[in-house]
Design a protein around this motif. Structure first.
Motif, PDB file in Angstrom:
ATOM      1  N   ALA A  72     -15.232   6.136 -62.941  1.00  0.00           N
ATOM      2  CA  ALA A  72     -16.619   6.524 -63.224  1.00  0.00           C
ATOM      3  C   ALA A  72     -17.374   5.369 -63.874  1.00  0.00           C
ATOM      4  O   ALA A  72     -18.543   5.114 -63.536  1.00  0.00           O
ATOM      5  N   TYR A  73     -16.718   4.666 -64.789  1.00  0.00           N
ATOM      6  CA  TYR A  73     -17.366   3.533 -65.458  1.00  0.00           C
ATOM      7  C   TYR A  73     -17.656   2.407 -64.462  1.00  0.00           C
ATOM      8  O   TYR A  73     -18.748   1.826 -64.458  1.00  0.00           O
ATOM      9  N   VAL A  74     -16.712   2.123 -63.590  1.00  0.00           N
ATOM     10  CA  VAL A  74     -16.926   1.093 -62.566  1.00  0.00           C
ATOM     11  C   VAL A  74     -18.089   1.499 -61.665  1.00  0.00           C
ATOM     12  O   VAL A  74     -18.989   0.691 -61.381  1.00  0.00           O
ATOM     13  N   ASN A  75     -18.094   2.752 -61.227  1.00  0.00           N
ATOM     14  CA  ASN A  75     -19.189   3.227 -60.374  1.00  0.00           C
ATOM     15  C   ASN A  75     -20.530   3.101 -61.081  1.00  0.00           C
ATOM     16  O   ASN A  75     -21.527   2.701 -60.474  1.00  0.00           O
ATOM     17  N   GLU A  76     -20.553   3.438 -62.364  1.00  0.00           N
ATOM     18  CA  GLU A  76     -21.779   3.337 -63.164  1.00  0.00           C
ATOM     19  C   GLU A  76     -22.270   1.888 -63.225  1.00  0.00           C
ATOM     20  O   GLU A  76     -23.465   1.615 -63.058  1.00  0.00           O
ATOM     21  N   LEU A  77     -21.355   0.960 -63.456  1.00  0.00           N
ATOM     22  CA  LEU A  77     -21.739  -0.458 -63.541  1.00  0.00           C
ATOM     23  C   LEU A  77     -22.277  -0.980 -62.212  1.00  0.00           C
ATOM     24  O   LEU A  77     -23.314  -1.659 -62.174  1.00  0.00           O
ATOM     25  N   VAL A  78     -21.560  -0.686 -61.141  1.00  0.00           N
ATOM     26  CA  VAL A  78     -22.010  -1.175 -59.829  1.00  0.00           C
ATOM     27  C   VAL A  78     -23.369  -0.569 -59.496  1.00  0.00           C
ATOM     28  O   VAL A  78     -24.274  -1.269 -59.025  1.00  0.00           O
ATOM     29  N   TRP A  79     -23.543   0.710 -59.785  1.00  0.00           N
ATOM     30  CA  TRP A  79     -24.833   1.369 -59.523  1.00  0.00           C
ATOM     31  C   TRP A  79     -25.945   0.712 -60.355  1.00  0.00           C
ATOM     32  O   TRP A  79     -27.047   0.462 -59.852  1.00  0.00           O
ATOM     33  N   LYS A  80     -25.649   0.442 -61.610  1.00  0.00           N
ATOM     34  CA  LYS A  80     -26.628  -0.160 -62.528  1.00  0.00           C
ATOM     35  C   LYS A  80     -27.186  -1.468 -61.972  1.00  0.00           C
ATOM     36  O   LYS A  80     -28.383  -1.744 -62.094  1.00  0.00           O
ATOM     37  N   TYR A  81     -26.342  -2.274 -61.354  1.00  0.00           N
ATOM     38  CA  TYR A  81     -26.769  -3.596 -60.889  1.00  0.00           C
ATOM     39  C   TYR A  81     -27.132  -3.673 -59.410  1.00  0.00           C
ATOM     40  O   TYR A  81     -27.820  -4.608 -59.007  1.00  0.00           O
ATOM     41  N   THR A  82     -26.655  -2.723 -58.600  1.00  0.00           N
ATOM     42  CA  THR A  82     -26.864  -2.851 -57.154  1.00  0.00           C
ATOM     43  C   THR A  82     -27.495  -1.628 -56.499  1.00  0.00           C
ATOM     44  O   THR A  82     -27.844  -1.697 -55.318  1.00  0.00           O
ATOM     45  N   ASN A  83     -27.601  -0.539 -57.237  1.00  0.00           N
ATOM     46  CA  ASN A  83     -28.073   0.734 -56.666  1.00  0.00           C
ATOM     47  C   ASN A  83     -27.214   1.183 -55.484  1.00  0.00           C
ATOM     48  O   ASN A  83     -27.703   1.837 -54.563  1.00  0.00           O
ATOM     49  N   THR A  84     -25.955   0.797 -55.514  1.00  0.00           N
ATOM     50  CA  THR A  84     -24.983   1.251 -54.516  1.00  0.00           C
ATOM     51  C   THR A  84     -23.728   1.680 -55.273  1.00  0.00           C
ATOM     52  O   THR A  84     -23.556   1.337 -56.445  1.00  0.00           O
TER      53      THR A  84
END
Length: 159
Positions: A72-84
């Motif tokens: 979940a944390y990894v997904n949150e980080l990737v979403w934060k920077y890439t919107n994917t």
């Protein structure tokens, strides 16, 4: 949850050229990403700030709850920077848990003129060391750190 004990956060000496800046994904993070089956692209990793990268190295990822929280944390980080959202690994071949030396590791050792790794030496390595050798052996990965890892893990004097 795996049958292996939890992995302590550590960085290998062969990673020393980038571990201070965390410009590349260290083995401890790669291990945790594989554990939760999340694929992070190096371009996405480069967008994370140093603290976020360090958090990914330090956060536990062993029990089912920890694995879920890590993903979940990894997904949150990737979403934060890439919107994917990052992709998931379709399959995972955890060759590092084998009790025998995987063919890809034997082949990489031969390619670098490193000594043959015996089954006994293989099982004496800890899981993160075996993981590193497998990852450094796989095609598409820059293998120049393979001989350095072999020396670091006491499997060779030089390659």
């Amino acid at each position: 949850m795996t049958s292996e004990p939890a992995i302590e956060t550590r960085f290998f000496a062969f990673e020393s050229d980038f571990v201070d800046s965390l410009r590349c994904i260290p083995m401890i993070v790669r291990y945790k990403l594989d554990t939760c089956r999340v694929k992070v692209q190096l371009a996405d990793w480069a967008k994370f700030n140093y603290q976020e990268k360090d958090d990914l190295a330090e956060h536990p990822c062993h029990s089912a709850a920890e694995i879920e929280a890590y993903a979940a944390y990894v997904n949150e980080l990737v979403w934060k920077y890439t919107n994917t959202v990052p992709s998931l690994l379709k399959s995972l071949d955890p060759a590092w848990v084998y009790t025998y030396v995987p063919a890809e590791v034997r082949e990489k050792a031969q390619e670098w003129n490193c000594p043959v790794i015996s089954a006994n030496q293989w099982i004496q390595l800890d899981v993160l060391e075996r993981f590193a050798l497998v990852k450094l052996s796989r095609s598409g990965h820059e293998g120049r750190n393979f001989p350095r890892a072999m020396v670091e893990f006491g499997l060779a004097v030089a390659c």
